[in-house]
Design an enzyme around this catalytic site. Structure first.
Site, PDB file in Angstrom:
ATOM      1  N   LYS A   1      -5.373   3.095  -2.496  1.00 59.83           N
ATOM      2  CA  LYS A   1      -4.626   2.372  -1.418  1.00 59.83           C
ATOM      3  C   LYS A   1      -5.389   2.308  -0.314  1.00 59.83           C
ATOM      4  O   LYS A   1      -5.107   1.305   0.033  1.00 59.83           O
ATOM      5  CB  LYS A   1      -3.151   3.211  -1.110  1.00 59.83           C
ATOM      6  CG  LYS A   1      -2.266   3.295  -2.296  1.00 59.83           C
ATOM      7  CD  LYS A   1      -1.889   1.940  -2.701  1.00 59.83           C
ATOM      8  CE  LYS A   1      -0.851   1.895  -4.074  1.00 59.83           C
ATOM      9  NZ  LYS A   1      -0.301   0.566  -4.243  1.00 59.83           N
TER      10      LYS A   1
ATOM     11  N   SER B   1       0.648  -1.347   0.004  1.00 62.17           N
ATOM     12  CA  SER B   1      -0.022  -0.007   0.132  1.00 62.17           C
ATOM     13  C   SER B   1       1.040   1.315   0.027  1.00 62.17           C
ATOM     14  O   SER B   1       2.105   1.224  -0.799  1.00 62.17           O
ATOM     15  CB  SER B   1      -0.951   0.005   1.248  1.00 62.17           C
ATOM     16  OG  SER B   1      -1.710   1.001   1.230  1.00 62.17           O
TER      17      SER B   1
END
Length: 275
Positions: A151, A133
């Site tokens: 994300k 992420s």
């Protein structure tokens, strides 16, 4: 010996992960859109590295990559969803086609890959999934709303996934990198073609054409890759692994601000309860 399937190995942290896996003697399915960018890894480790062309936005490409991995090595023990890119635009300037492609790459593509490898992992009652992420999932900024949203979506999906897979013996971890010395601001950053003058002093300053990669970020992608590999191998591992001293500072500050806001407004929040 384990087999790792790693997306986005042409550069950056994905390449660092691949190098760490191959160095420890495991098998690595190294993927990229352009396999010429990973040919050196395959040449260096001909017995344990398999180079595969992968377009994470196409289901048929995902299925073909998994099939090649299984045909060569028999099983996929660890999946690393690392492929992705950035997008700079104010919310209003964002082009819907660009945003759809961003989410297909950063969010929906990883989901399809997860769904491809899970049947085998469930059958084996073993495996690991790492979704890479960004600290942007915790704190966004002007011009980064769409990237941060992609994300954040990945992280919340992963949160649910981890709870579903823990009873089945499958590990799940999120890696949250800070700033790393990669090509993110060069080849991995896209931007909107729409320009609205009212945003020139906010999101406009972060537009792709205004970004200069000074290559002075604190993070070392090879070290970051090694940390991810070492950590997911441990019996005791975090659900969210922050990467970089800058990441720990930024995320801690963002969470402290959020807690302070909750405390400041909790008396108002409680007024929505039944008497």
């Amino acid at each position: 010996m384990k087999t790792w399937l790693i997306t986005g190995c042409s550069s950056g942290i994905g390449r660092g992960i691949a190098k760490a896996v191959l160095k420890k003697g495991d098998n690595a399915v190294v993927t990229a859109r352009d396999t010429s960018k990973i040919a050196d890894l395959v040449d260096q480790y001909p017995n344990t590295a398999l180079g595969v062309a992968l377009d994470i936005t196409k289901k048929e490409s995902i299925s073909a990559a998994v099939k090649q991995a299984q045909e060569r090595f028999g099983t996929i023990d660890v999946l690393i969803n690392n492929a992705g890119y950035g997008y700079r635009s104010s919310v209003e300037e964002g082009d819907i086609d660009d945003v759809n492609l961003l989410f297909n790459t950063n969010f929906f593509g990883p989901i399809e890959l997860i769904k491809e490898v899970l049947p085998q992992m469930r059958a084996n009652k073993n495996g690991a999934i790492v979704n890479v992420s960004s600290i942007a999932a915790v704190r966004s900024g002007v011009g980064s709303g769409y990237y941060a949203a992609s994300k954040a979506a990945l992280e919340l999906m992963t949160d649910g996934l981890a709870k579903e897979l823990k009873p089945l013996g499958i590990k799940v971890m999120i890696a949250q990198p800070g700033s790393f010395r990669t090509n993110f601001y060069d080849t991995s950053l896209k931007g909107t073609k729409n320009k609205i003058d009212d945003y020139n002093e906010t999101a406009g300053k972060t537009r792709k054409e205004n970004v200069v990669n000074h290559k002075n970020q604190p993070g070392d992608p090879d070290k970051g890759g090694q940390v991810i590999v070492d950590t997911i191998e441990k019996d005791n591992y975090p659900f969210r692994l922050l990467l970089g001293s800058d990441a720990t500072k930024i995320v801690a500050s963002a969470l402290e601000e959020r807690i302070q806001e909750i405390e400041t407004w909790k008396n108002i929040s409680s007024q929505s309860d039944f008497e």
